[in-house]
Design a protein around this motif. Structure first.
Motif, PDB file in Angstrom:
ATOM      1  N   GLU A   1       0.842  -1.192   0.000  1.00  0.00           N
ATOM      2  CA  GLU A   1       0.000   0.000   0.000  1.00  0.00           C
ATOM      3  C   GLU A   1       0.877   1.242   0.000  1.00  0.00           C
ATOM      4  O   GLU A   1       1.748   1.396   0.872  1.00  0.00           O
TER       5      GLU A   1
ATOM      6  N   LEU B   1       1.711   4.771   0.951  1.00  0.00           N
ATOM      7  CA  LEU B   1       1.287   5.609   2.070  1.00  0.00           C
ATOM      8  C   LEU B   1       1.415   7.094   1.758  1.00  0.00           C
ATOM      9  O   LEU B   1       0.448   7.845   1.842  1.00  0.00           O
TER      10      LEU B   1
ATOM     11  N   THR C   1       6.707   6.238   0.491  1.00  0.00           N
ATOM     12  CA  THR C   1       6.649   5.260   1.577  1.00  0.00           C
ATOM     13  C   THR C   1       5.518   4.267   1.317  1.00  0.00           C
ATOM     14  O   THR C   1       4.476   4.622   0.770  1.00  0.00           O
ATOM     15  N   TYR C   2       5.748   3.029   1.739  1.00  0.00           N
ATOM     16  CA  TYR C   2       4.805   1.938   1.473  1.00  0.00           C
ATOM     17  C   TYR C   2       4.679   1.062   2.713  1.00  0.00           C
ATOM     18  O   TYR C   2       5.640   0.890   3.473  1.00  0.00           O
ATOM     19  N   ARG C   3       3.496   0.486   2.882  1.00  0.00           N
ATOM     20  CA  ARG C   3       3.313  -0.574   3.862  1.00  0.00           C
ATOM     21  C   ARG C   3       3.286  -1.901   3.118  1.00  0.00           C
ATOM     22  O   ARG C   3       2.416  -2.139   2.269  1.00  0.00           O
TER      23      ARG C   3
ATOM     24  N   SER D   1       4.071  -7.212   8.689  1.00  0.00           N
ATOM     25  CA  SER D   1       4.065  -5.985   7.897  1.00  0.00           C
ATOM     26  C   SER D   1       5.310  -5.168   8.205  1.00  0.00           C
ATOM     27  O   SER D   1       6.033  -5.441   9.171  1.00  0.00           O
TER      28      SER D   1
ATOM     29  N   LEU E   1       7.469  -1.093   7.054  1.00  0.00           N
ATOM     30  CA  LEU E   1       7.558   0.157   6.307  1.00  0.00           C
ATOM     31  C   LEU E   1       8.707   0.079   5.318  1.00  0.00           C
ATOM     32  O   LEU E   1       9.830  -0.285   5.694  1.00  0.00           O
TER      33      LEU E   1
ATOM     34  N   SER F   1       4.873   0.959  10.253  1.00  0.00           N
ATOM     35  CA  SER F   1       4.025   1.063   9.055  1.00  0.00           C
ATOM     36  C   SER F   1       2.614   1.531   9.354  1.00  0.00           C
ATOM     37  O   SER F   1       1.851   1.810   8.426  1.00  0.00           O
ATOM     38  N   THR F   2       2.246   1.615  10.638  1.00  0.00           N
ATOM     39  CA  THR F   2       0.871   1.975  10.973  1.00  0.00           C
ATOM     40  C   THR F   2       0.751   3.256  11.783  1.00  0.00           C
ATOM     41  O   THR F   2      -0.354   3.774  11.935  1.00  0.00           O
TER      42      THR F   2
ATOM     43  N   PRO G   1       8.847   6.112  12.280  1.00  0.00           N
ATOM     44  CA  PRO G   1       9.299   6.029  10.885  1.00  0.00           C
ATOM     45  C   PRO G   1      10.445   6.975  10.542  1.00  0.00           C
ATOM     46  O   PRO G   1      10.984   6.897   9.440  1.00  0.00           O
TER      47      PRO G   1
ATOM     48  N   ASP H   1       7.906  -4.328  11.047  1.00  0.00           N
ATOM     49  CA  ASP H   1       7.119  -4.105  12.263  1.00  0.00           C
ATOM     50  C   ASP H   1       7.373  -5.196  13.301  1.00  0.00           C
ATOM     51  O   ASP H   1       6.999  -5.026  14.464  1.00  0.00           O
TER      52      ASP H   1
ATOM     53  N   GLY I   1       1.825  -3.805  13.921  1.00  0.00           N
ATOM     54  CA  GLY I   1       1.332  -3.337  12.634  1.00  0.00           C
ATOM     55  C   GLY I   1       0.121  -4.151  12.232  1.00  0.00           C
ATOM     56  O   GLY I   1      -0.837  -4.296  12.990  1.00  0.00           O
TER      57      GLY I   1
END
Length: 402
Positions: A41, A43, A71-73, A89, A91, A120-121, A128, A145, A150
């Motif tokens: 995903e 972000l 940035t991505y999860r 999960s 980052l 990541s959350t 981060p 994570d 996460g």
């Protein structure tokens, strides 16, 4: 060892977390391949100026910012502490540069107990910020994570080194696969770093990469910060004798006993270990759904007010099963790095006492520099401040390496 355990948690909606957990858990059964991507995903897209602003707001230096980032999860397949298939999960940060081949940093974060505080959350800048620092300096940055945080299902097995390593290796594999989809290639030499809990995770990851745990990735450099490398001989005694700030020590003792009991069965009932009324609530507080603020407000200020005589005895004279688990935890520095290595610590750290770092340096070898980051603090914590100062020092060092 903490970064977010004692701070108010960032808000992540329960609905979003539950949906992500359900999706990840359902997908875990679809295939056994460790490191395979389940989902990715996007972000945020940040310009270099926006990254600098984010870092400044989080209390981090931004002198090394050279470019913007995406940035991505990532959610990926891995194994749990028993070797069973699961998902985790993390980052992932890609620099907004024209480079096809990217040098790669793996950063392992410090302690948190709330799923929403994972890198990541969280919307909080502290967690981060290291990955953003490395990404904005031109590196690809992977920050797992860990298990159970996460969007990872289940509870987090705190300070379980083997699962920290598998989650980190598999995050690197997922990151490489994702980068390829975007026309980028990750260099096989990984620059490994981490803070607090993540420092011992990083030393263990460095050893695993040096020993060929992955067919592609190898250890390129190692730079952990303020780790808990010697729990049995340094950290636990400090928890009990006042060498660790009392509230922090209370929370670490609780987390250690709850998390290790889940894996190694140290007690039959919480009432054996924890005094009333905490015996009724302590395990639930570490189930991943309670914020750091809830944890802080629902626990006493000292270990003596938390633990029964039996609970104290578990720490002072660990039974065989607990002692064996602590031996694994305390073994992350028992090897000789072949790649450039530096250890970083903060003088008079109130959470990870300095004997942890001196013990690790002795084990790794006197060829490894032990670098004092001074006494700067972050929100009143010298321990947290070492992550800020260490990240700034390490990104400068990584930029000099070939």
């Amino acid at each position: 060892m903490a970064h977010a355990l004692l701070r108010t948690s960032a808000v992540v909606t329960a609905a979003a977390l539950c949906a992500g957990l359900a999706s990840a858990s359902a997908s875990a059964a679809a295939g056994p391949h460790r490191g395979a991507l389940v989902s990715a995903e996007h972000l945020r897209t940040l310009s270099s100026g926006q990254v600098a602003g984010q870092l400044a707001a989080a209390g981090y230096e931004h002198a090394s910012v050279r470019n913007g980032v995406d940035t991505y999860r990532l959610v990926y397949r891995t194994v749990d502490a028993h070797g069973r298939p699961t998902t985790a999960s993390g980052l992932f940060v890609l620099p907004r540069t024209g480079r096809h081949r990217l040098r790669t940093v793996s950063y392992d974060h410090g302690t948190t107990s709330y799923k929403g505080d994972a890198p990541s959350t969280t919307g909080d800048g502290f967690a981060p910020a290291p990955a953003l620092t490395y990404g904005a300096a031109g590196f690809a940055a992977a920050e797992p994570d860990y298990l159970g945080l996460g969007l990872g299902p289940g509870v987090h097995p705190w300070m379980n080194v083997p699962s920290e390593v598998t989650a980190s290796v598999d995050m690197l594999r997922a990151s490489r696969a994702f980068a390829r989809r975007h026309g980028r290639e990750l260099d096989r030499k990984v620059l490994v770093t981490g803070f607090s809990q993540g420092a011992s995770a990083a030393t263990a990851l460095g050893r695993a990469l040096q020993n060929g745990s992955d067919p592609w990735f190898r250890l390129g450099a190692l730079a952990p910060i303020s780790g808990g490398y010697a729990f049995r001989t340094a950290e636990i005694p400090a928890l009990l004798n006042g060498g660790v700030e009392p509230k922090s020590g209370t929370l670490y003792a609780a987390y250690l006993l709850v998390a290790f009991n889940r894996l190694h069965h140290l007690y039959d009932s919480p009432a054996q270990v924890f005094k009333s009324p905490y015996d009724e609530t302590i395990e639930q507080l570490f189930d991943g759904t309670h914020t750091g603020e809830e944890l802080f407000n629902s626990t006493p200020g000292t270990i003596g007010d938390l633990l029964t005589p039996y609970g104290l005895k578990l720490l002072t004279d660990p039974p065989e099963r607990f002692a064996a688990a602590l031996k694994v935890l305390d073994g992350t520095c028992q090897w000789t790095p072949k790649a450039p290595t530096r250890l970083y610590f903060s003088r008079n750290d109130e959470q990870a006492v300095n004997a942890n770092s001196t013990t690790c340096r002795t084990q790794l070898g006197t060829q490894v520099p032990l670098i004092d980051l001074g006494t700067g603090n972050y929100q009143g914590s010298r321990h947290l401040g070492s992550n800020v100062a260490g990240t700034a020092a390490i990104v400068r060092w990584f930029l000099t390496l070939k």
